[in-house]
Scaffold this motif. Structure first.
Motif, PDB file in Angstrom:
ATOM      1  N   SER A 312     -46.559-141.254 -87.976  1.00 43.30           N
ATOM      2  CA  SER A 312     -45.670-140.897 -86.862  1.00 43.30           C
ATOM      3  C   SER A 312     -44.353-141.662 -86.953  1.00 43.30           C
ATOM      4  O   SER A 312     -43.288-141.113 -86.630  1.00 43.30           O
ATOM      5  N   MET A 313     -44.400-142.917 -87.410  1.00 46.63           N
ATOM      6  CA  MET A 313     -43.177-143.695 -87.592  1.00 46.63           C
ATOM      7  C   MET A 313     -42.299-143.071 -88.679  1.00 46.63           C
ATOM      8  O   MET A 313     -41.068-142.991 -88.542  1.00 46.63           O
ATOM      9  N   ARG A 314     -42.916-142.601 -89.741  1.00 43.85           N
ATOM     10  CA  ARG A 314     -42.157-141.968 -90.821  1.00 43.85           C
ATOM     11  C   ARG A 314     -41.519-140.656 -90.353  1.00 43.85           C
ATOM     12  O   ARG A 314     -40.379-140.347 -90.730  1.00 43.85           O
ATOM     13  N   ILE A 315     -42.252-139.890 -89.570  1.00 40.05           N
ATOM     14  CA  ILE A 315     -41.706-138.625 -89.068  1.00 40.05           C
ATOM     15  C   ILE A 315     -40.550-138.897 -88.101  1.00 40.05           C
ATOM     16  O   ILE A 315     -39.536-138.183 -88.112  1.00 40.05           O
ATOM     17  N   GLU A 316     -40.669-139.930 -87.284  1.00 43.95           N
ATOM     18  CA  GLU A 316     -39.576-140.296 -86.380  1.00 43.95           C
ATOM     19  C   GLU A 316     -38.336-140.697 -87.173  1.00 43.95           C
ATOM     20  O   GLU A 316     -37.207-140.366 -86.795  1.00 43.95           O
ATOM     21  N   GLU A 317     -38.561-141.394 -88.287  1.00 46.85           N
ATOM     22  CA  GLU A 317     -37.441-141.785 -89.143  1.00 46.85           C
ATOM     23  C   GLU A 317     -36.809-140.543 -89.774  1.00 46.85           C
ATOM     24  O   GLU A 317     -35.580-140.453 -89.887  1.00 46.85           O
ATOM     25  N   PHE A 349     -44.725-132.790 -91.003  1.00 45.03           N
ATOM     26  CA  PHE A 349     -43.587-132.659 -90.088  1.00 45.03           C
ATOM     27  C   PHE A 349     -43.835-131.525 -89.094  1.00 45.03           C
ATOM     28  O   PHE A 349     -43.629-131.690 -87.884  1.00 45.03           O
ATOM     29  N   THR A 350     -44.285-130.389 -89.608  1.00 47.34           N
ATOM     30  CA  THR A 350     -44.552-129.236 -88.737  1.00 47.34           C
ATOM     31  C   THR A 350     -45.679-129.548 -87.762  1.00 47.34           C
ATOM     32  O   THR A 350     -45.607-129.185 -86.577  1.00 47.34           O
ATOM     33  N   LYS A 351     -46.702-130.215 -88.228  1.00 50.98           N
ATOM     34  CA  LYS A 351     -47.849-130.553 -87.386  1.00 50.98           C
ATOM     35  C   LYS A 351     -47.453-131.492 -86.249  1.00 50.98           C
ATOM     36  O   LYS A 351     -47.899-131.318 -85.108  1.00 50.98           O
ATOM     37  N   GLY A 354     -44.154-129.651 -84.153  1.00 53.66           N
ATOM     38  CA  GLY A 354     -44.326-128.301 -83.635  1.00 53.66           C
ATOM     39  C   GLY A 354     -43.327-127.301 -84.196  1.00 53.66           C
ATOM     40  O   GLY A 354     -43.272-126.151 -83.744  1.00 53.66           O
ATOM     41  N   MET A 355     -42.530-127.720 -85.157  1.00 57.39           N
ATOM     42  CA  MET A 355     -41.576-126.816 -85.795  1.00 57.39           C
ATOM     43  C   MET A 355     -41.355-127.244 -87.239  1.00 57.39           C
ATOM     44  O   MET A 355     -41.596-128.404 -87.588  1.00 57.39           O
ATOM     45  N   TYR A 360     -36.125-127.412 -87.163  1.00 58.75           N
ATOM     46  CA  TYR A 360     -35.648-128.625 -86.501  1.00 58.75           C
ATOM     47  C   TYR A 360     -34.193-128.909 -86.869  1.00 58.75           C
ATOM     48  O   TYR A 360     -33.367-129.219 -86.002  1.00 58.75           O
ATOM     49  N   ARG A 361     -33.862-128.778 -88.142  1.00 62.57           N
ATOM     50  CA  ARG A 361     -32.497-129.029 -88.584  1.00 62.57           C
ATOM     51  C   ARG A 361     -31.532-128.032 -87.944  1.00 62.57           C
ATOM     52  O   ARG A 361     -30.425-128.394 -87.536  1.00 62.57           O
TER      53      ARG A 361
END
Length: 368
Positions: A312-317, A349-351, A354-355, A360-361
């Protein structure tokens, strides 16, 4: 004998021998963790050369009415040897300790003995008796495929658990999924080899091409394995993982909790969470504790396991990087956030958002 038949078998024979020479030319690090890997190379080269010689023999064989049975005998021999070699190779990739020279030689001896007996039976037994023995051997071949499948599936479950316990990083297993493909594709080729029972030149040609293509895949997989060897061996040499029940029962002192919380804050500030291929124990040492205490902290005070939290930290980054620069290349995002596999990054990322990354971009770009 059709010209295309002889030419195809001869070409594939040459290719398999060339692949064995390619393997011999691969530089393997002089590392103890690669000892069995080096031995496996010789076994693979022998399997490739044996396949090449068998194809050359078959390409030059004149059809005299006995070829159908001889092709079947060759199928049982070559198929059994290939099944053994590639199963042992897959096991060396995931559980090197269970692959021993004695075990391999014992199984090879059985295959050679049965194949030699079947070959002699073709010329000494009445045809009806030979076919009884022949089909019994085919059933044995199918049983061998089933036994190897059971062994690999059981071993792969152990491998998954060991890797997850040691690294707590699902992506590492995702990057090693080619190991599964190595075995399952070998099984598929081995099963399809049964079609060689059919006395048809076109079937023989197609299966020979399939075998050769598989050899190419195995060669690439074998070369690719070196970068993962030490990671796998380290996981198997580690101490057994403490059970979740033990983690739940043990309590932490306020001083321990504060020490780990402060260590994690510093670790996050330095963005250590984007570093990959580190064991949980190595990360715990960076935080001034051990893996058991770290897992205990996340279970009792964070409410999720370390692996999920780090992802989750990596996805936030990744989201932050896209927010600040919507035109950034996805490969750069993947590399800067500690992911090593682009498809895995897309899936996670999608999981978690939710997109898709593209969606997202696009949304963030529209807000700038």
């Amino acid at each position: 004998m059709p010209v295309y038949y002889s030419l195809t078998l001869f070409t594939c024979a040459v290719m398999s021998i060339v692949l064995s020479l390619v393997l011999l030319g691969v530089t393997i690090r002089q590392d103890e963790s690669l000892k069995k890997y080096r031995s496996a190379r010789w076994c693979l080269c022998a399997a490739f050369v044996a396949f090449g010689i068998a194809n050359m023999f078959q390409a030059g064989m004149e059809y005299d009415g006995k070829q159908e049975a001889l092709t079947g005998v060759m199928m049982i021999f070559i198929g059994s040897v290939q099944a053994l070699m590639f199963t042992m190779l897959a096991l060396i990739f995931i559980r090197p300790a269970i692959v021993t020279v004695r075990r391999v030689l014992l199984q090879l001896s059985v295959v050679f003995f049965v194949s030699a007996f079947l070959f002699m039976a073709r010329f000494t037994f009445p045809l009806s008796a030979f076919y009884v023995v022949y089909y019994v051997c085919i059933l044995g071949y199918v049983a061998l495929m089933a036994a190897y499948t059971w062994l690999f599936v059981r071993s792969y479950k152990v491998f998954q658990k060991q890797m997850m316990d040691f690294y707590e990083e699902e992506e590492l297993l995702y990057r090693m999924r080619w190991i599964k493909w190595t075995f399952w594709s070998a099984l598929a080729v081995g099963i399809l080899a049964l079609l060689l029972i059919i006395d048809n030149h076109m079937v023989n040609v197609l299966l020979t091409l399939l075998f050769t293509a598989y050899f190419l895949f195995v060669t690439v997989s074998f070369i690719n394995y070196q970068q993962y060897a030490q990671l796998i061996v380290r996981a198997y040499e580690s101490e057994p993982h403490v059970s979740q029940q033990s983690v739940e029962k043990e309590k932490m002192s306020p001083a321990e909790v504060e020490k780990i919380r402060a260590g994690i804050s510093e670790w996050v500030r330095e963005k250590k969470y984007v570093e990959s291929d580190h064991s949980v124990e190595e990360i715990a040492r960076q935080l001034g504790t051990n893996s058991t205490t770290l897992r205990k902290y996340f279970h009792n005070y964070v409410g999720e396991d370390f692996r999920t939290w780090r992802i989750s930290m990596r996805i936030e980054e990744a989201k932050r990087l896209i927010d600040e620069n919507p035109s950034i290349k996805i490969n750069d995002v993947v590399n800067l956030t500690g992911f090593n596999d682009r498809p895995y990054f897309y899936r996670i990322f999608t999981k978690m958002t939710g997109m898709s990354v593209t969606e997202y971009r696009k949304n963030r770009g529209g807000n700038h």
